[in-house]
Design an enzyme around this catalytic site. Structure first.
Site, PDB file in Angstrom:
ATOM      1  CG  ASP A   1     -14.502 -16.117  -6.284  1.00 49.74           C
ATOM      2  OD1 ASP A   1     -15.728 -16.024  -6.495  1.00 49.74           O
ATOM      3  OD2 ASP A   1     -13.871 -15.322  -5.581  1.00 49.74           O
TER       4      ASP A   1
ATOM      5  CB  VAL B   1     -16.254 -15.497   3.587  1.00 49.65           C
ATOM      6  CG1 VAL B   1     -16.597 -16.793   4.321  1.00 49.65           C
ATOM      7  CG2 VAL B   1     -17.068 -15.386   2.304  1.00 49.65           C
TER       8      VAL B   1
ATOM      9  CG  HIS C   1     -11.215 -16.151   1.659  1.00 51.51           C
ATOM     10  ND1 HIS C   1     -11.807 -15.627   2.801  1.00 51.51           N
ATOM     11  CD2 HIS C   1     -11.537 -15.287   0.664  1.00 51.51           C
ATOM     12  CE1 HIS C   1     -12.454 -14.522   2.489  1.00 51.51           C
ATOM     13  NE2 HIS C   1     -12.292 -14.284   1.204  1.00 51.51           N
TER      14      HIS C   1
END
Length: 130
Positions: free
Chosen positions: A29, A89, A93
């Site tokens: 990240d 997003v 994930h």
């Protein structure tokens, strides 16, 4: 329009990749909660984790486990926490976060701002755990 994660998968934008196979990718990240915070993403672009096919979801879990074990071996932590938020997003994930305290996985606190060099070093460290 392709998500930012699809652009990483397609190598259209750079990322510090720590693991990859035909179906999944794991990378740091860039605005981590703590050093060693990794995102694990299926290469299939799906917005919501529970919309994944069962085989893809189970494969994501197994792949995440491998990455978490590498993090645990190489980053000083008590354990590796896991979170799926799914609002930032529109591409599934999994967050793998090295934990020393409960606050390490508090997504409301300010994120770290690490240099590209620091991120590259952390990625190489985690890769050494496989």
């Amino acid at each position: 329009m392709a998500s930012i994660f699809t652009k990483i998968i397609n190598r259209e934008i750079p990322a510090h990749i720590v693991a990859e196979d035909d179906n999944y990718i794991a990378f740091l990240d860039i605005m981590p909660l703590v050093k060693g915070h990794v995102l694990v993403v299926p290469k299939q672009e799906v917005d919501y984790i529970f919309d994944l096919d069962p085989e893809v979801l189970s494969g994501l879990t197994v792949f995440s486990q491998k990455v978490a074990k590498a993090i645990d071996k190489t980053i000083k932590c008590t354990r590796v926490g896991v979170a799926v938020i799914g609002l930032e997003v529109p591409h599934v994930h999994v967050h793998l976060v090295p934990l020393r305290t409960m606050d390490d996985i508090n997504f409301t606190r300010p994120k770290l701002k690490l240099s590209n060099e620091e991120l590259a070093e952390i990625a190489e460290t985690i890769k050494g755990g496989f």
